[in-house]
Design a protein around this motif. Sequence first.
Motif, PDB file in Angstrom:
ATOM      1  N   GLY A 117       0.780  -1.239   0.000  1.00  0.00           N
ATOM      2  CA  GLY A 117       0.000   0.000   0.000  1.00  0.00           C
ATOM      3  C   GLY A 117       0.809   1.284   0.000  1.00  0.00           C
ATOM      4  O   GLY A 117       0.243   2.374  -0.041  1.00  0.00           O
ATOM      5  N   SER A 118       2.143   1.198   0.029  1.00  0.00           N
ATOM      6  CA  SER A 118       2.959   2.410  -0.030  1.00  0.00           C
ATOM      7  C   SER A 118       2.811   3.053  -1.402  1.00  0.00           C
ATOM      8  O   SER A 118       2.750   2.362  -2.419  1.00  0.00           O
ATOM      9  CB  SER A 118       4.436   2.085   0.225  1.00  0.00           C
ATOM     10  N   LYS A 119       2.743   4.388  -1.419  1.00  0.00           N
ATOM     11  CA  LYS A 119       2.559   5.105  -2.688  1.00  0.00           C
ATOM     12  C   LYS A 119       3.869   5.732  -3.175  1.00  0.00           C
ATOM     13  O   LYS A 119       4.206   5.641  -4.352  1.00  0.00           O
ATOM     14  CB  LYS A 119       1.516   6.217  -2.521  1.00  0.00           C
ATOM     15  N   ASN A 120       4.577   6.387  -2.277  1.00  0.00           N
ATOM     16  CA  ASN A 120       5.803   7.073  -2.705  1.00  0.00           C
ATOM     17  C   ASN A 120       7.018   6.179  -2.482  1.00  0.00           C
ATOM     18  O   ASN A 120       7.700   6.259  -1.457  1.00  0.00           O
ATOM     19  CB  ASN A 120       5.943   8.402  -1.949  1.00  0.00           C
ATOM     20  N   VAL A 121       7.257   5.292  -3.441  1.00  0.00           N
ATOM     21  CA  VAL A 121       8.351   4.326  -3.328  1.00  0.00           C
ATOM     22  C   VAL A 121       9.400   4.646  -4.388  1.00  0.00           C
ATOM     23  O   VAL A 121       9.090   4.724  -5.578  1.00  0.00           O
ATOM     24  CB  VAL A 121       7.835   2.885  -3.536  1.00  0.00           C
ATOM     25  N   LEU A 122      10.616   4.856  -3.942  1.00  0.00           N
ATOM     26  CA  LEU A 122      11.713   5.141  -4.874  1.00  0.00           C
ATOM     27  C   LEU A 122      12.551   3.872  -5.011  1.00  0.00           C
ATOM     28  O   LEU A 122      13.243   3.469  -4.078  1.00  0.00           O
ATOM     29  CB  LEU A 122      12.551   6.313  -4.352  1.00  0.00           C
ATOM     30  N   GLU A 123      12.445   3.267  -6.183  1.00  0.00           N
ATOM     31  CA  GLU A 123      13.117   1.979  -6.402  1.00  0.00           C
ATOM     32  C   GLU A 123      14.465   2.208  -7.075  1.00  0.00           C
ATOM     33  O   GLU A 123      14.564   2.338  -8.293  1.00  0.00           O
ATOM     34  CB  GLU A 123      12.217   1.092  -7.270  1.00  0.00           C
ATOM     35  N   LEU A 124      15.503   2.236  -6.266  1.00  0.00           N
ATOM     36  CA  LEU A 124      16.845   2.545  -6.788  1.00  0.00           C
ATOM     37  C   LEU A 124      17.313   1.534  -7.834  1.00  0.00           C
ATOM     38  O   LEU A 124      18.060   1.884  -8.737  1.00  0.00           O
ATOM     39  CB  LEU A 124      17.859   2.579  -5.640  1.00  0.00           C
ATOM     40  N   HIS A 125      16.891   0.301  -7.681  1.00  0.00           N
ATOM     41  CA  HIS A 125      17.348  -0.737  -8.599  1.00  0.00           C
ATOM     42  C   HIS A 125      16.253  -1.224  -9.551  1.00  0.00           C
ATOM     43  O   HIS A 125      16.385  -2.269 -10.167  1.00  0.00           O
ATOM     44  CB  HIS A 125      17.932  -1.918  -7.816  1.00  0.00           C
ATOM     45  N   GLY A 126      15.166  -0.451  -9.649  1.00  0.00           N
ATOM     46  CA  GLY A 126      14.105  -0.804 -10.587  1.00  0.00           C
ATOM     47  C   GLY A 126      13.137  -1.823 -10.024  1.00  0.00           C
ATOM     48  O   GLY A 126      13.047  -2.013  -8.809  1.00  0.00           O
ATOM     49  N   SER A 127      12.405  -2.488 -10.924  1.00  0.00           N
ATOM     50  CA  SER A 127      11.373  -3.425 -10.487  1.00  0.00           C
ATOM     51  C   SER A 127      11.177  -4.542 -11.498  1.00  0.00           C
ATOM     52  O   SER A 127      11.171  -4.296 -12.707  1.00  0.00           O
ATOM     53  CB  SER A 127      10.054  -2.673 -10.302  1.00  0.00           C
ATOM     54  N   VAL A 128      10.973  -5.746 -10.991  1.00  0.00           N
ATOM     55  CA  VAL A 128      10.707  -6.891 -11.875  1.00  0.00           C
ATOM     56  C   VAL A 128       9.333  -6.757 -12.533  1.00  0.00           C
ATOM     57  O   VAL A 128       9.042  -7.449 -13.504  1.00  0.00           O
ATOM     58  CB  VAL A 128      10.765  -8.250 -11.125  1.00  0.00           C
ATOM     59  N   HIS A 129       8.494  -5.855 -12.002  1.00  0.00           N
ATOM     60  CA  HIS A 129       7.136  -5.722 -12.519  1.00  0.00           C
ATOM     61  C   HIS A 129       7.051  -4.877 -13.785  1.00  0.00           C
ATOM     62  O   HIS A 129       6.020  -4.840 -14.433  1.00  0.00           O
ATOM     63  CB  HIS A 129       6.216  -5.143 -11.438  1.00  0.00           C
ATOM     64  N   ARG A 130       8.125  -4.153 -14.096  1.00  0.00           N
ATOM     65  CA  ARG A 130       8.129  -3.358 -15.337  1.00  0.00           C
ATOM     66  C   ARG A 130       9.161  -3.949 -16.292  1.00  0.00           C
ATOM     67  O   ARG A 130      10.294  -4.238 -15.899  1.00  0.00           O
ATOM     68  CB  ARG A 130       8.494  -1.907 -15.032  1.00  0.00           C
ATOM     69  N   ASN A 131       8.741  -4.119 -17.542  1.00  0.00           N
ATOM     70  CA  ASN A 131       9.623  -4.713 -18.542  1.00  0.00           C
ATOM     71  C   ASN A 131       9.345  -4.041 -19.876  1.00  0.00           C
ATOM     72  O   ASN A 131       8.183  -3.821 -20.216  1.00  0.00           O
ATOM     73  CB  ASN A 131       9.344  -6.214 -18.657  1.00  0.00           C
ATOM     74  N   TYR A 132      10.393  -3.711 -20.608  1.00  0.00           N
ATOM     75  CA  TYR A 132      10.202  -2.963 -21.850  1.00  0.00           C
ATOM     76  C   TYR A 132      10.890  -3.626 -23.032  1.00  0.00           C
ATOM     77  O   TYR A 132      12.015  -4.122 -22.914  1.00  0.00           O
ATOM     78  CB  TYR A 132      10.757  -1.539 -21.703  1.00  0.00           C
ATOM     79  N   CYS A 133      10.213  -3.576 -24.179  1.00  0.00           N
ATOM     80  CA  CYS A 133      10.826  -4.043 -25.419  1.00  0.00           C
ATOM     81  C   CYS A 133      11.972  -3.089 -25.760  1.00  0.00           C
ATOM     82  O   CYS A 133      11.822  -1.876 -25.712  1.00  0.00           O
ATOM     83  CB  CYS A 133       9.803  -4.059 -26.555  1.00  0.00           C
ATOM     84  N   GLN A 134      13.099  -3.664 -26.104  1.00  0.00           N
ATOM     85  CA  GLN A 134      14.261  -2.830 -26.389  1.00  0.00           C
ATOM     86  C   GLN A 134      14.175  -2.152 -27.753  1.00  0.00           C
ATOM     87  O   GLN A 134      14.960  -1.266 -28.056  1.00  0.00           O
ATOM     88  CB  GLN A 134      15.540  -3.672 -26.293  1.00  0.00           C
TER      89      GLN A 134
END
Length: 241
Positions: free
Chosen positions: A114-131
């Motif tokens: 439930g945290s809203k303001n989260v600063l992910e210094l090393h990114g997240s496995v939940h986001r993935n992008y086509c190169q």
Amino acid sequence: MSKISQLQEIITNSDNIVFFGGAGVSTESGIPDFRSESGIFKSLEKYGDTPENLVSHSYYIDHTEEFFEYYKENLIFEDATPNPAHLKLAELEKSGKIKAVITQNIDGLHQKAGSKNVLELHGSVHRNYCQICSKEYDLKYILESDGIPKCECGGIIKPDVVLYEEPLNNNILSLSIDYIQNANTLIIGGTSLVVYPAAGLINYFNGENLILINKSETPYDNLATLVINDAIGEVFSQIKI
Ligand code: ZN
């Protein structure tokens, strides 16, 4: 006064807290630190290489298939759920006490709690992008793909995770520094504070209370207002808001 009572008193009296967390915050959710002793043993045995090399940018480029095999097996824990530390931090944000959660973890458990303001210094496995076309894909797509995850355009889908040899996201890093510089209380948990960037970030703190919660001691213990050597979920489960 017990250490938990001291922590309770500081939290009760502070309305500008920043939390900075490392791998230890997620171990109580069943996510092992892949760089731990057993993690290193496992990776050497199966892949003949260290965890740092296996999740490095050059390994991703040169051995993409093995990278994804190791990554899916050792860095993704789809069924993990937030532990009392994640949940209490989310409540503290809701009550206005915590201004930001800065994390080195990539598991998304703070948001799940439930945290809203989260600063992910090393990114997240939940986001993935086509190169190639930058189309975004979720974690499920990565896990269900056989071998190297591919976009419908044919491009390789890269996790939005900072690999070794890759720089941190500058915006997230400078935002983190801002929050730490302006905080009255900094709670650091689940990190031994020996690796970059954790060790560097702590130096920006000028506030009143520096609290370190970690199972083992850290090089900064002598600078802290309060040091608690215990599991962080265990500690936060005793805090009242
Ligand atoms: Zn694409």
